[in-house]
Scaffold this motif. Structure first.
Motif, PDB file in Angstrom:
ATOM      1  N   SER A  30       0.964  -1.183  -0.019  1.00 28.10           N
ATOM      2  CA  SER A  30       0.016  -0.232  -0.257  1.00 28.10           C
ATOM      3  C   SER A  30       0.606   1.425  -0.096  1.00 28.10           C
ATOM      4  O   SER A  30       0.853   2.234  -0.652  1.00 28.10           O
ATOM      5  N   ALA A  31       2.098   1.176   0.579  1.00 30.65           N
ATOM      6  CA  ALA A  31       2.611   2.782   0.850  1.00 30.65           C
ATOM      7  C   ALA A  31       3.194   3.570  -0.321  1.00 30.65           C
ATOM      8  O   ALA A  31       3.612   4.001  -0.339  1.00 30.65           O
ATOM      9  N   TYR A  32       3.677   2.210  -1.510  1.00 32.60           N
ATOM     10  CA  TYR A  32       4.655   3.291  -2.545  1.00 32.60           C
ATOM     11  C   TYR A  32       3.318   2.928  -4.208  1.00 32.60           C
ATOM     12  O   TYR A  32       2.063   2.113  -4.493  1.00 32.60           O
ATOM     13  N   ALA A  33       3.802   3.870  -4.432  1.00 30.00           N
ATOM     14  CA  ALA A  33       3.251   3.982  -5.948  1.00 30.00           C
ATOM     15  C   ALA A  33       3.130   2.713  -7.005  1.00 30.00           C
ATOM     16  O   ALA A  33       3.929   2.116  -6.903  1.00 30.00           O
ATOM     17  N   MET A  34       2.065   3.270  -7.711  1.00 31.46           N
ATOM     18  CA  MET A  34       2.509   1.655  -9.084  1.00 31.46           C
ATOM     19  C   MET A  34       1.838   2.220  -9.655  1.00 31.46           C
ATOM     20  O   MET A  34       0.670   3.350 -10.377  1.00 31.46           O
ATOM     21  N   GLY A  35       1.797   1.493 -11.476  1.00 30.72           N
ATOM     22  CA  GLY A  35       1.979   1.868 -12.350  1.00 30.72           C
ATOM     23  C   GLY A  35       1.890   1.318 -14.020  1.00 30.72           C
ATOM     24  O   GLY A  35       1.942   0.420 -13.194  1.00 30.72           O
ATOM     25  N   TRP A  36       1.262   1.688 -14.703  1.00 31.28           N
ATOM     26  CA  TRP A  36       0.878   0.154 -15.636  1.00 31.28           C
ATOM     27  C   TRP A  36       1.814   1.473 -16.470  1.00 31.28           C
ATOM     28  O   TRP A  36       1.614   2.230 -16.975  1.00 31.28           O
ATOM     29  N   PHE A  37       2.543   0.611 -17.833  1.00 32.93           N
ATOM     30  CA  PHE A  37       3.348   1.189 -19.123  1.00 32.93           C
ATOM     31  C   PHE A  37       3.149   0.202 -20.128  1.00 32.93           C
ATOM     32  O   PHE A  37       2.892  -0.801 -19.676  1.00 32.93           O
ATOM     33  N   ARG A  38       3.279   0.967 -21.097  1.00 33.88           N
ATOM     34  CA  ARG A  38       3.020  -0.513 -22.631  1.00 33.88           C
ATOM     35  C   ARG A  38       3.843   0.180 -23.522  1.00 33.88           C
ATOM     36  O   ARG A  38       4.298   0.991 -23.193  1.00 33.88           O
ATOM     37  N   GLN A  39       4.509  -1.328 -24.084  1.00 31.99           N
ATOM     38  CA  GLN A  39       4.639  -0.864 -25.299  1.00 31.99           C
ATOM     39  C   GLN A  39       4.383  -1.569 -26.289  1.00 31.99           C
ATOM     40  O   GLN A  39       4.501  -3.240 -26.863  1.00 31.99           O
ATOM     41  N   ALA A  40       4.115  -0.298 -27.409  1.00 30.07           N
ATOM     42  CA  ALA A  40       3.631  -1.487 -28.834  1.00 30.07           C
ATOM     43  C   ALA A  40       5.106  -1.987 -29.856  1.00 30.07           C
ATOM     44  O   ALA A  40       5.995  -1.135 -29.748  1.00 30.07           O
ATOM     45  N   PRO A  41       4.814  -2.532 -30.958  1.00 37.06           N
ATOM     46  CA  PRO A  41       5.391  -2.963 -31.259  1.00 37.06           C
ATOM     47  C   PRO A  41       6.555  -2.151 -32.355  1.00 37.06           C
ATOM     48  O   PRO A  41       6.352  -0.845 -33.023  1.00 37.06           O
ATOM     49  N   GLY A  42       7.924  -1.668 -32.056  1.00 34.92           N
ATOM     50  CA  GLY A  42       8.743  -0.472 -32.404  1.00 34.92           C
ATOM     51  C   GLY A  42       8.132   0.284 -31.977  1.00 34.92           C
ATOM     52  O   GLY A  42       9.303   1.184 -32.308  1.00 34.92           O
ATOM     53  N   LYS A  43       7.657   0.611 -30.847  1.00 40.42           N
ATOM     54  CA  LYS A  43       8.071   1.811 -29.705  1.00 40.42           C
ATOM     55  C   LYS A  43       8.372   1.607 -28.750  1.00 40.42           C
ATOM     56  O   LYS A  43       8.846   0.507 -28.475  1.00 40.42           O
ATOM     57  N   GLU A  44       9.024   2.663 -28.151  1.00 41.08           N
ATOM     58  CA  GLU A  44       8.835   2.480 -27.182  1.00 41.08           C
ATOM     59  C   GLU A  44       8.509   2.387 -26.441  1.00 41.08           C
ATOM     60  O   GLU A  44       7.052   2.671 -26.111  1.00 41.08           O
ATOM     61  N   ARG A  45       8.694   2.284 -24.912  1.00 39.02           N
ATOM     62  CA  ARG A  45       8.006   2.049 -23.721  1.00 39.02           C
ATOM     63  C   ARG A  45       7.246   3.164 -23.308  1.00 39.02           C
ATOM     64  O   ARG A  45       8.396   4.050 -22.949  1.00 39.02           O
ATOM     65  N   GLU A  46       6.006   3.527 -22.615  1.00 41.16           N
ATOM     66  CA  GLU A  46       5.473   4.576 -22.618  1.00 41.16           C
ATOM     67  C   GLU A  46       3.940   4.623 -21.821  1.00 41.16           C
ATOM     68  O   GLU A  46       4.305   3.731 -21.182  1.00 41.16           O
ATOM     69  N   PHE A  47       3.963   5.378 -20.178  1.00 39.96           N
ATOM     70  CA  PHE A  47       3.125   5.832 -19.309  1.00 39.96           C
ATOM     71  C   PHE A  47       1.912   5.455 -19.583  1.00 39.96           C
ATOM     72  O   PHE A  47       1.167   6.070 -20.993  1.00 39.96           O
ATOM     73  N   VAL A  48       1.027   4.756 -19.088  1.00 39.98           N
ATOM     74  CA  VAL A  48      -0.074   4.798 -19.068  1.00 39.98           C
ATOM     75  C   VAL A  48      -1.334   5.126 -17.856  1.00 39.98           C
ATOM     76  O   VAL A  48      -2.192   5.891 -18.215  1.00 39.98           O
ATOM     77  N   ALA A  49      -0.867   4.995 -17.056  1.00 39.54           N
ATOM     78  CA  ALA A  49      -1.475   5.469 -15.358  1.00 39.54           C
ATOM     79  C   ALA A  49      -1.226   5.309 -14.699  1.00 39.54           C
ATOM     80  O   ALA A  49       0.509   4.615 -14.817  1.00 39.54           O
ATOM     81  N   ALA A  50      -0.869   5.915 -13.572  1.00 39.59           N
ATOM     82  CA  ALA A  50      -0.388   5.263 -11.683  1.00 39.59           C
ATOM     83  C   ALA A  50      -1.051   6.170 -10.600  1.00 39.59           C
ATOM     84  O   ALA A  50      -2.348   6.620 -10.945  1.00 39.59           O
ATOM     85  N   THR A  51      -1.013   5.250  -9.443  1.00 43.96           N
ATOM     86  CA  THR A  51      -1.783   6.182  -8.741  1.00 43.96           C
ATOM     87  C   THR A  51      -0.805   6.206  -7.639  1.00 43.96           C
ATOM     88  O   THR A  51       0.122   5.457  -7.175  1.00 43.96           O
ATOM     89  N   ARG A  52      -1.039   6.677  -6.874  1.00 39.85           N
ATOM     90  CA  ARG A  52      -0.546   7.084  -5.044  1.00 39.85           C
ATOM     91  C   ARG A  52      -0.363   6.013  -4.184  1.00 39.85           C
ATOM     92  O   ARG A  52      -1.724   5.335  -4.529  1.00 39.85           O
ATOM     93  N   GLY A  53       0.699   6.034  -3.975  1.00 37.82           N
ATOM     94  CA  GLY A  53       0.344   4.670  -2.438  1.00 37.82           C
ATOM     95  C   GLY A  53      -0.604   5.661  -1.429  1.00 37.82           C
ATOM     96  O   GLY A  53      -0.688   6.890  -1.385  1.00 37.82           O
ATOM     97  N   SER A  54       0.168   4.776  -0.408  1.00 42.59           N
ATOM     98  CA  SER A  54      -0.989   5.544   0.923  1.00 42.59           C
ATOM     99  C   SER A  54      -0.948   6.178   1.726  1.00 42.59           C
ATOM    100  O   SER A  54      -1.409   7.173   2.463  1.00 42.59           O
TER     101      SER A  54
END
Length: 128
Positions: A30-54
């Motif tokens: 619970s204490a730490y922020a977490m997020g989702w990232f994605r990487q499409a074919p042939g592209k760099e990984r990019e940020f999708v969404a993130a949520t704070r820690g408690s």
């Protein structure tokens, strides 16, 4: 040792929905922020969404402009699980989706370098 395990990827038609899950183990979730990232074919990984820690005290959730209004990030601290509900999927959402956790800090950064732990990724394919 912190481990993140994603699940829920698959093949879906454009306009459909998927929910990805990420189960964390190895430390207090619970204490730490977490997020989702994605990487499409042939592209760099990019940020999708993130949520704070408690420790944040105020609700902080950030989304990439490309998914705002369609994706919803959430977390169940009792289950040590992070989710992202993805609706109205588009072919351009096709990517490997990664769950990430900050090594320290509650702020939901949008930068990859702020995240110390990563899952193995789960593939989402959206057909047109």
């Amino acid at each position: 040792q912190v481990q993140l395990v994603e699940s829920g990827g698959g093949l879906v038609q454009a306009g459909g929905s998927l929910r990805l899950s990420c189960v964390a183990s190895g430390r207090t979730f619970s204490a730490y922020a977490m997020g989702w990232f994605r990487q499409a074919p042939g592209k760099e990984r990019e940020f999708v969404a993130a949520t704070r820690g408690s420790a944040g005290g105020i609700h902080y959730t950030y989304y990439a402009d490309s998914v705002k209004g369609r994706f919803t990030i959430s977390r169940d601290n009792a289950k040590s699980t992070l989710y992202v509900q993805m609706n109205s999927l588009k072919p351009e959402d096709t990517a490997v989706y990664y769950c990430a956790a900050r090594g320290s800090g509650w702020y939901p950064s949008q930068q990859e370098y702020d995240y110390a732990y990563w899952g193995q990724g789960t593939l989402v394919t959206v057909s047109s």
